[in-house]
Scaffold this motif. Structure first.
Motif, PDB file in Angstrom:
ATOM      1  N   SER A   1      11.252  22.752  11.861  1.00 26.14           N
ATOM      2  CA  SER A   1      10.711  22.381  10.551  1.00 26.14           C
ATOM      3  C   SER A   1       9.988  23.563   9.914  1.00 26.14           C
ATOM      4  O   SER A   1      10.166  23.847   8.725  1.00 26.14           O
ATOM      5  CB  SER A   1       9.754  21.193  10.702  1.00 26.14           C
ATOM      6  OG  SER A   1       9.176  20.849   9.471  1.00 26.14           O
TER       7      SER A   1
ATOM      8  N   SER B   1      22.739  21.601  10.907  1.00 31.35           N
ATOM      9  CA  SER B   1      22.230  20.573  11.827  1.00 31.35           C
ATOM     10  C   SER B   1      21.234  21.090  12.852  1.00 31.35           C
ATOM     11  O   SER B   1      21.083  20.514  13.931  1.00 31.35           O
ATOM     12  CB  SER B   1      23.407  19.874  12.553  1.00 31.35           C
ATOM     13  OG  SER B   1      24.252  19.230  11.619  1.00 31.35           O
TER      14      SER B   1
ATOM     15  N   THR C   1      11.280  18.770   4.564  1.00 32.44           N
ATOM     16  CA  THR C   1      11.612  20.106   5.060  1.00 32.44           C
ATOM     17  C   THR C   1      12.936  20.578   4.470  1.00 32.44           C
ATOM     18  O   THR C   1      13.090  21.746   4.099  1.00 32.44           O
ATOM     19  CB  THR C   1      11.695  20.089   6.590  1.00 32.44           C
ATOM     20  OG1 THR C   1      10.480  19.580   7.125  1.00 32.44           O
ATOM     21  CG2 THR C   1      11.923  21.483   7.128  1.00 32.44           C
ATOM     22  N   MET C   2      13.885  19.672   4.377  1.00 31.42           N
ATOM     23  CA  MET C   2      15.181  20.021   3.792  1.00 31.42           C
ATOM     24  C   MET C   2      15.032  20.360   2.314  1.00 31.42           C
ATOM     25  O   MET C   2      15.671  21.294   1.811  1.00 31.42           O
ATOM     26  CB  MET C   2      16.147  18.852   3.974  1.00 31.42           C
ATOM     27  CG  MET C   2      17.576  19.202   3.662  1.00 31.42           C
ATOM     28  SD  MET C   2      18.713  17.958   4.281  1.00 31.42           S
ATOM     29  CE  MET C   2      20.224  18.906   4.249  1.00 31.42           C
TER      30      MET C   2
ATOM     31  N   GLY D   1      19.310  22.942   7.643  1.00 29.55           N
ATOM     32  CA  GLY D   1      19.728  21.569   7.388  1.00 29.55           C
ATOM     33  C   GLY D   1      21.225  21.370   7.476  1.00 29.55           C
ATOM     34  O   GLY D   1      21.716  20.461   8.148  1.00 29.55           O
TER      35      GLY D   1
ATOM     36  N   ALA E   1      21.621  15.816   2.727  1.00 29.00           N
ATOM     37  CA  ALA E   1      21.490  15.529   4.163  1.00 29.00           C
ATOM     38  C   ALA E   1      22.780  14.973   4.739  1.00 29.00           C
ATOM     39  O   ALA E   1      23.069  15.157   5.930  1.00 29.00           O
ATOM     40  CB  ALA E   1      20.352  14.537   4.392  1.00 29.00           C
TER      41      ALA E   1
ATOM     42  N   LEU F   1      18.074  21.275  11.896  1.00 28.46           N
ATOM     43  CA  LEU F   1      16.901  20.506  11.507  1.00 28.46           C
ATOM     44  C   LEU F   1      17.051  19.067  11.986  1.00 28.46           C
ATOM     45  O   LEU F   1      17.991  18.370  11.606  1.00 28.46           O
ATOM     46  CB  LEU F   1      16.732  20.539   9.991  1.00 28.46           C
ATOM     47  CG  LEU F   1      15.468  19.910   9.421  1.00 28.46           C
ATOM     48  CD1 LEU F   1      14.232  20.660   9.916  1.00 28.46           C
ATOM     49  CD2 LEU F   1      15.506  19.924   7.905  1.00 28.46           C
TER      50      LEU F   1
ATOM     51  N   LYS G   1      16.797  15.017   9.632  1.00 27.72           N
ATOM     52  CA  LYS G   1      16.695  15.581   8.281  1.00 27.72           C
ATOM     53  C   LYS G   1      16.796  14.521   7.193  1.00 27.72           C
ATOM     54  O   LYS G   1      16.383  14.758   6.057  1.00 27.72           O
ATOM     55  CB  LYS G   1      17.776  16.641   8.070  1.00 27.72           C
ATOM     56  CG  LYS G   1      19.191  16.122   8.281  1.00 27.72           C
ATOM     57  CD  LYS G   1      20.203  17.242   8.160  1.00 27.72           C
ATOM     58  CE  LYS G   1      21.620  16.731   8.422  1.00 27.72           C
ATOM     59  NZ  LYS G   1      22.614  17.816   8.334  1.00 27.72           N
ATOM     60  N   GLN G   2      17.334  13.349   7.514  1.00 32.31           N
ATOM     61  CA  GLN G   2      17.450  12.295   6.510  1.00 32.31           C
ATOM     62  C   GLN G   2      16.261  11.334   6.523  1.00 32.31           C
ATOM     63  O   GLN G   2      16.118  10.516   5.611  1.00 32.31           O
ATOM     64  CB  GLN G   2      18.757  11.495   6.713  1.00 32.31           C
ATOM     65  CG  GLN G   2      18.721  10.498   7.845  1.00 32.31           C
ATOM     66  CD  GLN G   2      18.998  11.145   9.198  1.00 32.31           C
ATOM     67  OE1 GLN G   2      19.038  12.359   9.323  1.00 32.31           O
ATOM     68  NE2 GLN G   2      19.190  10.324  10.205  1.00 32.31           N
TER      69      GLN G   2
END
Length: 382
Positions: free
Chosen positions: A246, A269, A281-282, A266, A51, A271, A274-275
């Motif tokens: 997602s 960027s 999802t990632m 991911g 991420a 998503l 993402k972190q």
């Protein structure tokens, strides 16, 4: 006649007895459970490294430092006796309520809500701590009144108020998702403590009729989340963007994924969050359905182990604490996974030990310490 003196070897053993007891308690910790927790944190490190775009200092390294501190805290709490934990339950609950009240007065605003307070440069979310504090408080209360007196409705008024107070304060932040989890944890402890079926039916019967009332009193962004959940395609670049991206990322992963550090949604960027909220999802995009299933299997193993630890405990207090912590972890997992898959509205609930965040990480490790304390002292009498 010579005076009786204790041999030097015996004196050394007497002085070393507390240390021997401590070593014995440390050996009794469920190290298989600790290994599972470390494996889950390892998954979190790998996911957060990705991420951060292949840089540990962005998310993975701070999270690793928090986990190491949390691991020491977990092992320390695991050695605490149930009697000490019962004595501390009231101060800990009171502190959690004070912190929740402070959030409403001087909280840090983020994403339309006041959920964090600054403690010496550390952004702390008291609602996470409140869940663990409630588990301790209710477990202590139900331990003291005993199962045989649960049939008296008057005995349930105080624990009901103890549950409603943090729920109301968290709702005022506003944080509907966490408030719901706090309420469900409290309700599960009522049931585990021996609440009668007819009492449960009376309590839950008004809930279906409260739906319209609750919806009308939600904030606009909370209503938008529900509307977006029902019809995300109506605003694909606005309110529906998160859940649509997602779904795209999960679908793009396929069976084996696009490869570590090679997920298009991911790494480019697309998503969002993402972190934190959408970390699973990632994982699904980069490792596919197989990788996602492995992570879900690990979450299931920890949940199952938590339940078995709680049920193995012979004393009432430890059993209730263990069940409360197991329910907290289970709800974290179910809500987050359902959210990123589009099964329920997005609610800002992290995936435990995987999503980036200090408050959720440290409070979960504290809760696991309470769970392990139930295991270490599982044979202690009530």
């Amino acid at each position: 006649m010579k005076d009786f003196t204790v041999p030097r070897t015996a004196r050394r053993l007497l002085r070393a007895e507390p240390n021997l007891r401590m070593f014995s308690r440390l050996w009794q910790i469920n190290w298989f459970f600790v290994l599972l927790v470390c494996c889950l944190a390892g998954v979190g490190y790998v996911a957060l490294y990705s991420a951060g775009g292949g840089r540990a200092e962005s998310f993975a390294q701070p999270q690793l430092i928090r986990f190491c501190f949390g691991l020491l805290m977990m092992l320390g709490v695991a050695l605490a006796s149930p009697r000490v934990l019962r004595m501390l339950s009231v101060p800990i609950y009171g502190l959690s309520i004070l912190l929740l009240a402070l959030v409403l007065k001087m909280g840090h605003v983020g994403k339309g809500a006041e959920r964090w307070i600054n403690l010496g440069g550390f952004q702390f979310q008291p609602s996470e701590f409140a869940k663990i504090a409630l588990v301790l408080m209710l477990s202590t209360w139900f331990y003291r009144i005993g199962r045989e007196r649960m049939g008296n409705p008057l005995r349930l008024i105080i624990p009901a108020l103890l549950t409603l107070l943090p729920v109301v304060l968290v709702l005022k932040e506003p944080n509907l998702g966490t408030a719901t989890i706090v309420g469900v944890i409290g309700a599960s402890l009522f049931f585990a403590a021996g609440m009668r079926w007819w009492q449960i039916i009376i309590l839950v019967s008004p809930l279906p009729f409260l739906g319209p009332f609750i919806y009308n009193h939600l904030h606009d962004y909370q209503k938008a989340r529900i509307d977006t959940f029902l019809h995300p395609e109506r605003d694909p670049l606005g309110a529906g963007y998160n859940i649509l991206q997602s779904r795209i990322a999960l679908g793009a992963g396929g069976r084996w994924g696009q490869g570590y550090l090679h997920g298009t949604q991911g790494q480019l960027s697309f998503l969002p969050e993402k972190q934190t909220d959408f970390i699973f999802t990632m994982i699904g995009e980069e490792w596919g359905y197989v990788g996602g299933a492995v992570v879900i299997g690990l979450l299931f193993l920890i949940t199952l182990s938590s339940m078995l630890i709680a049920l193995r405990c012979r004393n009432r207090f430890g059993r209730l604490v263990g069940l409360g912590i197991a329910m907290d972890f289970f709800l974290y997992c179910v809500v987050n996974l359902s959210m990123v898959m589009g099964v329920i509205p997005v609610g800002g609930v992290p995936l435990p030990l995987i999503s980036y965040g200090g408050s959720a990480m440290l409070t979960m490790m504290f809760g696991f310490g309470l769970l392990l304390s139930s295991w270490v002292h599982r044979d202690d009498p009530d």
